[in-house]
Design a protein around this motif. Structure first.
Motif, PDB file in Angstrom:
ATOM      1  N   PHE A  57       0.801  -1.226   0.000  1.00 40.36           N
ATOM      2  CA  PHE A  57       0.000   0.000   0.000  1.00 40.36           C
ATOM      3  C   PHE A  57       0.835   1.278   0.000  1.00 40.36           C
ATOM      4  O   PHE A  57       0.543   2.192  -0.770  1.00 40.36           O
ATOM      5  N   GLN A  58       1.827   1.360   0.871  1.00 37.44           N
ATOM      6  CA  GLN A  58       2.613   2.578   0.995  1.00 37.44           C
ATOM      7  C   GLN A  58       3.276   2.946  -0.338  1.00 37.44           C
ATOM      8  O   GLN A  58       3.936   2.118  -0.964  1.00 37.44           O
ATOM      9  N   ALA A  59       3.073   4.180  -0.777  1.00 39.39           N
ATOM     10  CA  ALA A  59       3.656   4.711  -2.018  1.00 39.39           C
ATOM     11  C   ALA A  59       3.148   4.017  -3.272  1.00 39.39           C
ATOM     12  O   ALA A  59       3.677   4.249  -4.361  1.00 39.39           O
ATOM     13  N   SER A  60       2.120   3.171  -3.135  1.00 41.13           N
ATOM     14  CA  SER A  60       1.561   2.489  -4.302  1.00 41.13           C
ATOM     15  C   SER A  60       0.295   3.156  -4.812  1.00 41.13           C
ATOM     16  O   SER A  60       0.022   3.127  -6.016  1.00 41.13           O
ATOM     17  N   PHE A  61      -0.462   3.768  -3.906  1.00 38.38           N
ATOM     18  CA  PHE A  61      -1.784   4.226  -4.313  1.00 38.38           C
ATOM     19  C   PHE A  61      -1.880   5.726  -4.553  1.00 38.38           C
ATOM     20  O   PHE A  61      -2.683   6.163  -5.377  1.00 38.38           O
ATOM     21  N   TYR A  62      -1.049   6.534  -3.884  1.00 36.93           N
ATOM     22  CA  TYR A  62      -1.026   7.929  -4.315  1.00 36.93           C
ATOM     23  C   TYR A  62      -0.329   8.015  -5.672  1.00 36.93           C
ATOM     24  O   TYR A  62      -0.637   8.890  -6.489  1.00 36.93           O
ATOM     25  N   THR A  63       0.607   7.059  -5.936  1.00 35.47           N
ATOM     26  CA  THR A  63       1.223   7.018  -7.264  1.00 35.47           C
ATOM     27  C   THR A  63       0.232   6.510  -8.311  1.00 35.47           C
ATOM     28  O   THR A  63       0.217   6.991  -9.448  1.00 35.47           O
ATOM     29  N   LEU A  64      -0.604   5.542  -7.946  1.00 34.57           N
ATOM     30  CA  LEU A  64      -1.668   5.096  -8.853  1.00 34.57           C
ATOM     31  C   LEU A  64      -2.617   6.243  -9.152  1.00 34.57           C
ATOM     32  O   LEU A  64      -2.988   6.477 -10.312  1.00 34.57           O
ATOM     33  N   PHE A  65      -2.997   6.982  -8.115  1.00 38.23           N
ATOM     34  CA  PHE A  65      -3.888   8.121  -8.315  1.00 38.23           C
ATOM     35  C   PHE A  65      -3.207   9.179  -9.174  1.00 38.23           C
ATOM     36  O   PHE A  65      -3.859   9.845  -9.987  1.00 38.23           O
ATOM     37  N   SER A  66      -1.879   9.339  -9.006  1.00 36.37           N
ATOM     38  CA  SER A  66      -1.118  10.299  -9.816  1.00 36.37           C
ATOM     39  C   SER A  66      -1.126   9.880 -11.284  1.00 36.37           C
ATOM     40  O   SER A  66      -1.308  10.710 -12.182  1.00 36.37           O
ATOM     41  N   PHE A  67      -0.910   8.599 -11.522  1.00 36.75           N
ATOM     42  CA  PHE A  67      -0.966   8.072 -12.891  1.00 36.75           C
ATOM     43  C   PHE A  67      -2.329   8.345 -13.514  1.00 36.75           C
ATOM     44  O   PHE A  67      -2.423   8.826 -14.653  1.00 36.75           O
ATOM     45  N   LEU A  68      -3.398   8.055 -12.784  1.00 34.55           N
ATOM     46  CA  LEU A  68      -4.753   8.267 -13.291  1.00 34.55           C
ATOM     47  C   LEU A  68      -5.070   9.750 -13.452  1.00 34.55           C
ATOM     48  O   LEU A  68      -5.858  10.127 -14.323  1.00 34.55           O
ATOM     49  N   PHE A  69      -4.453  10.579 -12.630  1.00 37.14           N
ATOM     50  CA  PHE A  69      -4.621  12.033 -12.755  1.00 37.14           C
ATOM     51  C   PHE A  69      -4.065  12.497 -14.103  1.00 37.14           C
ATOM     52  O   PHE A  69      -4.732  13.225 -14.852  1.00 37.14           O
ATOM     53  N   GLY A  70      -2.850  12.071 -14.421  1.00 37.67           N
ATOM     54  CA  GLY A  70      -2.278  12.422 -15.722  1.00 37.67           C
ATOM     55  C   GLY A  70      -3.066  11.828 -16.863  1.00 37.67           C
ATOM     56  O   GLY A  70      -3.262  12.473 -17.909  1.00 37.67           O
TER      57      GLY A  70
END
Length: 394
Positions: free
Chosen positions: A66-79
């Motif tokens: 979970f750590q550093a996996s899901f804000y990065t997933l959200f970042s990917f989806l944001f772009g």
């Protein structure tokens, strides 16, 4: 060129992207609740204050998966979403930079309210501010997006990992006892003003000017990767790109496990954390979105993951709702459970409330097209009041 536009129609939505966004909201919540509940994530001492073997196992699982996996997933989806919006605006002859810039400025407004009145761990303000850098990339080539993404991610991560390694084996492991006691006093027993004051202190601790290069280098590459994949249409047309997606799935799985799980066989050294989060976290994010996409193409996968899509379609509203729930549960003006909920109960709380969110989101979408905050965001972005109710058929 015109400077207004139209939002995505329901028929144009990619359900598996909504499901991936819903998964990101779940994963972010899993990481946020322990940080909302106690100061140890910021100021150290999780292993000391939650000493049981069960707590340590749960902390390890959260760190790996979970750590550093899901804000990065959200970042990917944001772009990914920014690029989809740019393409729609370009086709219809609208001013892309102006509309997207206005959308980001409104997001910054949401972030300011959320960061300083509710939750110091807010991501909206960071997304809005760093997202403004995407205005320089909107009309650049796909190769440029990929080159900048890899250059920023790899150079920055490698440089700081080497710097931390050079500090020796004693780097990390510190505990700021005075900051922990202050947080407990203000969040656990203070007034609303005390809570807001502590919230500002904690926000500034992680968002001081010297920390912004870290934030930019961790978020901007994932924004750019999301834009790149949106252009390639790999996730728009997964059946046509199955071979490419499967190859990406294998590569990111190996990087995910190699950078996030393998360090635990070597006592998880603190100096490796940058590699673990930025390389491993970024790989795991792409692994998760590709996994959801591929599973969603099969009937059993769609049935299993469809509930996530309800939450994903209301991602902004659900993200804020999670913070309001945690604010009332843990802080003194609510139930005052700050510092009293061990990791196992934290996981139980997350799962229970997320199930509630799936039900609430499904119920809401039976009547409305958008979540309440999504509707406000769209209305302000396009400068025209959006219809929120679903059209009745028949």
């Amino acid at each position: 060129m015109k400077d207004t536009g139209t939002p995505l129609r329901e028929a144009e939505r990619l359900e598996w992207i909504d499901a991936a966004r819903g998964l990101a909201i779940f994963g972010i919540f899993m990481v946020n609740v322990p940080a909302f509940n106690a100061p140890y994530f910021l100021y150290g001492g999780e292993e000391v204050y939650w000493p049981s073997a069960t707590s340590h196992s749960i902390q390890m699982i959260i760190d790996i998966f979970f750590q550093a996996s899901f804000y990065t997933l959200f970042s990917f989806l944001f772009g990914f979403g920014i690029e989809m919006m740019r393409e729609r605006l370009a086709v219809k002859g609208f001013n892309e930079k102006r509309v997207i810039g206005r959308r980001l400025m409104i997001l910054i407004g949401f972030g300011l309210i959320h960061a300083f009145l509710i939750w110091h761990g807010d991501i909206l303000l960071s997304y809005g501010l760093i997202g403004l850098l995407l205005l320089f990339f909107l009309n650049r080539s796909s190769k440029t997006l990929l080159a900048w993404g890899f250059a920023l991610l790899l150079f920055f991560t490698s440089f700081f990992t080497f710097s931390l390694y050079s500090m020796g084996p004693d780097y990390g492991g510190w505990v700021n006892e005075s900051a922990i006691e202050q947080a407990k006093a203000n969040y656990g027993g203070g007034s609303l003003l005390d809570i807001w004051s502590q919230n500002w202190n904690d926000w500034y601790y992680t968002n001081a000017p010297m920390n912004w290069p870290f934030l930019i280098m961790s978020l901007l590459p994932m924004f750019l990767f999301g834009m790149y994949v949106a252009r390639k249409k790999w996730l728009h047309q997964p059946a046509a790109h199955q071979a490419a997606l499967f190859s990406l799935w294998v590569v990111t799985l190996l990087l995910f496990l190699g950078f996030k799980a393998v360090p635990y066989f070597f006592d998880n050294p603190a100096w490796f954390q940058m590699m673990q989060d930025n390389i491993g976290g970024s790989a795991s994010a792409i692994f998760y979105v590709v996994s959801v996409t591929l599973l969603y193409q099969r009937s059993f996968g769609k049935r299993a993951l469809h509930g996530l899509s309800y939450v994903g379609r209301l991602s902004l509203s659900n993200y804020i709702l999670q913070s309001l729930f945690s604010f009332l549960l843990f802080y003194s003006i609510g139930f005052g459970l700050y510092g009293q909920v061990p990791p196992l109960w934290s996981v139980i709380i997350v799962i229970f409330f997320y199930i509630v969110q799936i039900s609430l989101s499904k119920w809401w979408l039976n009547t409305y097209q958008f979540g309440p905050l999504e509707w406000l965001w769209r209305t302000l972005t396009y400068g025209k009041k959006q219809s929120i109710r679903r059209r009745q058929e028949g």
